[in-house]
Design an enzyme around this catalytic site. Sequence first.
Site, PDB file in Angstrom:
ATOM      1  CG  HIS A 105      50.187  42.852  31.082  1.00 33.91           C
ATOM      2  ND1 HIS A 105      50.848  42.967  29.881  1.00 33.91           N
ATOM      3  CD2 HIS A 105      49.375  43.949  31.173  1.00 33.91           C
ATOM      4  CE1 HIS A 105      50.463  44.062  29.257  1.00 33.91           C
ATOM      5  NE2 HIS A 105      49.571  44.690  30.032  1.00 33.91           N
ATOM      6  CB  CYS A 155      49.247  47.587  31.827  1.00 29.26           C
ATOM      7  SG  CYS A 155      47.478  47.215  31.646  1.00 29.26           S
TER       8      CYS A 155
END
Length: 388
Positions: A318, A336
């Site tokens: 992301h 992430c």
Amino acid sequence: MIERRTLMKGVAAAGSAVLVAACSGDGDAGPADGGVPAPEAPPKAVLTAEPAANATDVSVRTPVTVTVAEGTLAEVKVTNPDGEELPGGLNPEKTVWTSSEPLGYGKSYTYAAKADGSDGKPVELTGEFATVKPGKEIRATLNPSDDAEVGVGMPVSVKFDAAVKDRKAAQEALKIETSTEVEGAWAWLSDRQCNWRPKEYWPENTEVNVSANLYGVHYGGGNYGKADVTTKFTIGRNQVVKVNTPDHVMKVYRGDSESASYPCSNGKDADPNLNTPNGTVIVMSKEPTAIFDNARYGYTNVKKKWACRISNHGEFIHENEENRGNIGKANTSHGCVNLLEADAKAYFDSALIGDPVEITGATADMPTTSDVMDWLLDWETWKSKSAV
């Protein structure tokens, strides 16, 4: 002398008359004289049915058949408790009628059949039977959904809304058909989930049809499949993401060629709990804006753009402009893969659900606790999870 000869002639005449009368009586004897008529021969035709009359706990997947020997069928009717006829048809010889629709659970059916024998004599057959009544009807769902286009790492997933005891029976009802030959296998990831994946990534543009003929399948413990389910989908172009975490770069490959390269910041190297763990995972979902919460690490309701989930362990690819200073330079995320906004948008737009993401170089491995962990298992381990 004359009298003696006359007497003998009379006796002979009398004897002749008796013989004539006796012969006449043998030829004309009938019921009026005490005779019995010959019995009529029974019809040659013999009608039989399956399930047999008065059968109980009949499988709903068992076809009803009515068969005649030494004759042809003239009429067959099988009706449910509402008087509705069960569809079916005759073979070309008109000697066998077979139902063409599954039976209903916990119902009584009656049948009535007529046939004409080869001797011209008609015969009839009637009876009734009852089907099995499940303790519970277990529903199943399939993924991918109909007409989806997915990545080359996408598994086929069958999920049940209750535990399946007889996994072999359930698995034997599952079928995969592909437009090109693909080696693959089913594996049970839990007692409620059975997945199929290819040995290697799918060939691009493969068309896939999945049939789960589970209605009427006994899962054990008196529980049965609720319904058949099917899906058809297509494998898209071959796109694979590769992240070697120490390099701080996310590379995207189309086929054998690199199509994009984005600087990234991955999970913290020093803390295995915050690594972006090693393993092959897939893009599971895409969200233009995702909300992240992790009270353990002091953040809630954090919004990030262009988020592609890659595991149920908590990892995403992301945008994270707040971490811009470390992107391409250091691993500082909580697991992430952080990208700059423009790069995150470009990747988001290119991604399909089911695209593989291959992660290497971390100090921890991806746990095999997710319901999407198909590519974390080697091929032999995967095959060992089959029930057939």
